[in-house]
Each structure stands twice: as structure tokens, then as C-alpha cells.
Design an enzyme around this catalytic site. Sequence first.
Site, PDB file in Angstrom:
ATOM      1  N   ILE A   7      -2.360 -11.911   1.233  1.00  0.00           N
ATOM      2  CA  ILE A   7      -0.902 -12.043   1.213  1.00  0.00           C
ATOM      3  C   ILE A   7      -0.204 -10.795   0.707  1.00  0.00           C
ATOM      4  CG2 ILE A   7      -0.682 -14.556   1.244  1.00  0.00           C
ATOM      5  CD1 ILE A   7      -0.369 -14.604  -1.700  1.00  0.00           C
ATOM      6  N   GLY A  10      -1.070  -4.307  -2.590  1.00  0.00           N
ATOM      7  CA  GLY A  10      -0.221  -3.353  -3.300  1.00  0.00           C
ATOM      8  C   GLY A  10      -1.031  -2.131  -3.710  1.00  0.00           C
ATOM      9  N   ALA A  11      -0.388  -1.277  -4.489  1.00  0.00           N
ATOM     10  CA  ALA A  11      -1.047  -0.064  -4.945  1.00  0.00           C
ATOM     11  C   ALA A  11      -2.174  -0.406  -5.922  1.00  0.00           C
ATOM     12  CB  ALA A  11      -0.022   0.848  -5.601  1.00  0.00           C
ATOM     13  N   ALA A  13      -3.407  -3.857  -6.564  1.00  0.00           N
ATOM     14  CA  ALA A  13      -4.203  -5.063  -6.382  1.00  0.00           C
ATOM     15  C   ALA A  13      -4.105  -5.629  -4.975  1.00  0.00           C
ATOM     16  CB  ALA A  13      -3.742  -6.121  -7.388  1.00  0.00           C
ATOM     17  N   LYS A  14      -5.159  -6.386  -4.662  1.00  0.00           N
ATOM     18  CA  LYS A  14      -5.196  -7.115  -3.394  1.00  0.00           C
ATOM     19  C   LYS A  14      -4.979  -8.578  -3.746  1.00  0.00           C
ATOM     20  CE  LYS A  14      -9.106  -8.156  -1.348  1.00  0.00           C
ATOM     21  NZ  LYS A  14     -10.531  -7.904  -1.169  1.00  0.00           N
ATOM     22  N   ILE A  15      -4.007  -9.209  -3.094  1.00  0.00           N
ATOM     23  CA  ILE A  15      -3.735 -10.624  -3.391  1.00  0.00           C
ATOM     24  C   ILE A  15      -4.149 -11.442  -2.182  1.00  0.00           C
ATOM     25  CG2 ILE A  15      -1.956 -12.266  -4.124  1.00  0.00           C
ATOM     26  CD1 ILE A  15      -1.888  -9.956  -6.013  1.00  0.00           C
ATOM     27  N   ASP A 115       7.142  -5.121 -16.566  1.00  0.00           N
ATOM     28  CA  ASP A 115       7.483  -4.751 -15.185  1.00  0.00           C
ATOM     29  C   ASP A 115       8.487  -5.764 -14.628  1.00  0.00           C
ATOM     30  OD1 ASP A 115       7.481  -3.345 -12.821  1.00  0.00           O
ATOM     31  OD2 ASP A 115       5.527  -4.067 -12.127  1.00  0.00           O
TER      32      ASP A 115
HETATM   33  N1  LIG Z   1       0.414 -16.746  -7.888  1.00  0.00           N
HETATM   34  C1  LIG Z   1       1.082 -16.273  -6.836  1.00  0.00           C
HETATM   35  N2  LIG Z   1       1.675 -17.123  -5.970  1.00  0.00           N
HETATM   36  C2  LIG Z   1       2.337 -16.665  -4.871  1.00  0.00           C
HETATM   37  N3  LIG Z   1       2.450 -15.350  -4.553  1.00  0.00           N
HETATM   38  C3  LIG Z   1       1.874 -14.447  -5.372  1.00  0.00           C
HETATM   39  C4  LIG Z   1       1.168 -14.856  -6.558  1.00  0.00           C
HETATM   40  N4  LIG Z   1       0.707 -13.741  -7.167  1.00  0.00           N
HETATM   41  C5  LIG Z   1       1.112 -12.707  -6.410  1.00  0.00           C
HETATM   42  N5  LIG Z   1       1.817 -13.114  -5.337  1.00  0.00           N
HETATM   43  C6  LIG Z   1       2.415 -12.281  -4.270  1.00  0.00           C
HETATM   44  O1  LIG Z   1       1.765 -11.018  -4.233  1.00  0.00           O
HETATM   45  C7  LIG Z   1       2.690  -9.979  -4.594  1.00  0.00           C
HETATM   46  C8  LIG Z   1       1.996  -8.948  -5.484  1.00  0.00           C
HETATM   47  O2  LIG Z   1       1.513  -9.574  -6.662  1.00  0.00           O
HETATM   48  P1  LIG Z   1       1.701  -8.894  -8.078  1.00  0.00           P
HETATM   49  O3  LIG Z   1       1.024  -9.736  -9.108  1.00  0.00           O
HETATM   50  O4  LIG Z   1       3.150  -8.602  -8.285  1.00  0.00           O
HETATM   51  O5  LIG Z   1       0.831  -7.555  -7.898  1.00  0.00           O
HETATM   52  P2  LIG Z   1       1.218  -6.022  -7.888  1.00  0.00           P
HETATM   53  O6  LIG Z   1       0.685  -5.510  -9.193  1.00  0.00           O
HETATM   54  O7  LIG Z   1       0.519  -5.460  -6.692  1.00  0.00           O
HETATM   55  O8  LIG Z   1       2.722  -5.889  -7.794  1.00  0.00           O
HETATM   56  C9  LIG Z   1       3.860 -10.676  -5.278  1.00  0.00           C
HETATM   57  O9  LIG Z   1       5.060  -9.960  -5.136  1.00  0.00           O
HETATM   58  C10 LIG Z   1       3.887 -12.011  -4.551  1.00  0.00           C
HETATM   59  O10 LIG Z   1       4.531 -11.879  -3.316  1.00  0.00           O
HETATM   60 MG   LIG Z   2       4.289  -6.928  -8.589  1.00  0.00          MG
END
Ligand SMILES: Nc1ncnc2c1ncn2[C@@H]1O[C@H](COP(=O)(O)OP(=O)(O)O)[C@@H](O)[C@H]1O
Ligand SMILES: [Mg+2]
Length: 204
Positions: A7, A10-11, A13-15, A115
Site C-alpha cells: 500500500i 516510502g523512503a 519503509a514498505k507498507i 513527524d
Molecule cells: N496501520 C495503517 N493503516 C492504514 N494505512 C497505513 C497504516 N500504516 C501506514 N499506512 C499507510 O502507509 C503510509 C506510510 O506509512 P508511514 O507509517 O507514514 O510510513 P513512512 O515512514 O514511509 O511515512 C501512510 O501514509 C498510510 O497511507
Molecule cells: Mg509517514
Amino acid sequence: MNILKLINLGAEAKISLDDGIVTKDRIPKGYREKVLDVKIRKARTKKEAKLLERAKVAGVMVPNVLGTRDFSIQMDFVSGSCVKDILSAGNMKKICASIGSSIAKLHNASIIHGDLTTSNMILSSDKVYFIDFGLGQVSSKVEDKATDLHLLEEAIESTHYTISSGALKVVFASYLKDCDDGDEVMARLSAIRLRGRYVVRGSD
Ligand SMILES: Nc1ncnc2c1ncn2[C@@H]1O[C@H](COP(=O)(O)OP(=O)(O)O)[C@@H](O)[C@H]1O
Ligand SMILES: [Mg+2]
């Protein structure tokens, strides 16, 4: 059937999403020396999980942490919209009041998010969830709380510039109402703004 869905990449992490569970996996950064890279990724993962737990105890809406590994956190998927994408003049009052009140709860529990941007907030069932605590820390210092707010102020001013002054008024009013040392933090925020202006003028 198991559907693993990426989903966000990012720079940092991979979600990915699998069966209602989000995995946030901190990926190696090639430009960092290997040993240091491992150390940073482990430390941020551990810190993020700890702060998510702490924020939950403080009554802030955050995804439940289901498990952690060295470089990854598993948590509940928060279904909804990123506040950055949907904040508008129409919904601003309600969302910003909730943001201010949640930051006050975090700060009362000595949690600095680190952040605070509207990209790190998700609106789900009319509630604002906070995510992405990897740059956070535990601190009760007024300076750290004011710096946290200053970051949000700058983020809102640049991302939501057409409604930023009204939005920030609502955030701060709600923060002041709920924060234990809100007056002191807001006074320090004013000082931080002045410091910023001084630096800008000084470099002219
Ligand atoms: N628990 C979660 N439920 C739904 N979406 C999530 C969740 N965690 C992350 N995301 C999605 O992934 C994106 C990046 O996650 P984030 O934790 O902000 O990582 P990064 O450090 O890359 O910004 C978020 O902006 C959101 O869209
Ligand atoms: Mg973020």
C-alpha cells in the site's frame, strides 16, 4: 486466498496489507554504512512500536500493534482517508479540534510524535488516527512539545495553505484546552517562530 498488497513504498519503509494486517518494514538504505543502517532501522522500529503502545494507553487513536520483528511492525489496518487528501474548509473544524486534542493527550503522556504532518493522520469512522511514530521520543520538555507543534504548523501552512490560518486556530485552541502545560508550550512556539524569522532575516 492470501492477498498481499503493497500500500505504500516510502523512503523509509514498505507498507503492505495482508488480511487486515499492515506490515511496516523498514528497508535498507544503501547510502548508510551497513552496521549503522541495521542499528538505525532496529532502533526506529523498536521506538515506533513502543510509542504506538504508549499513545494507545494515553487514549489517542492509533493502530493496535500486533507484533514486532527486528525491522518490522505488524499492526491493524486503519481503513479510511489520509487527512492530507481530505482536509477541507467544510470538515476542518471537527478534524482540527480532534488533532489538537490528540496532540495534547500525547504531550500530557510525554510523547513527542516527531513527524506531525497530515500525511501521518488517517480519518476513519469520523476519528483521527495517528501513525508513523518512528521519529518520536519520550520527553516532557516544553521545547520538544513546541517543536512538535511547529512542525505541524509548517506542514499545514504548506499543504493546506488556503485554510491554514483557520485550521491552526482550531488546532491550537483545542490543544490549549486539553494540554496540561499548554500556555507554556504555546509561548515557546511563539519564540520558535521568532527564532526562525531571525535566521531568515540574518541570511539576507
Ligand atoms: N496501520 C495503517 N493503516 C492504514 N494505512 C497505513 C497504516 N500504516 C501506514 N499506512 C499507510 O502507509 C503510509 C506510510 O506509512 P508511514 O507509517 O507514514 O510510513 P513512512 O515512514 O514511509 O511515512 C501512510 O501514509 C498510510 O497511507
Ligand atoms: Mg509517514
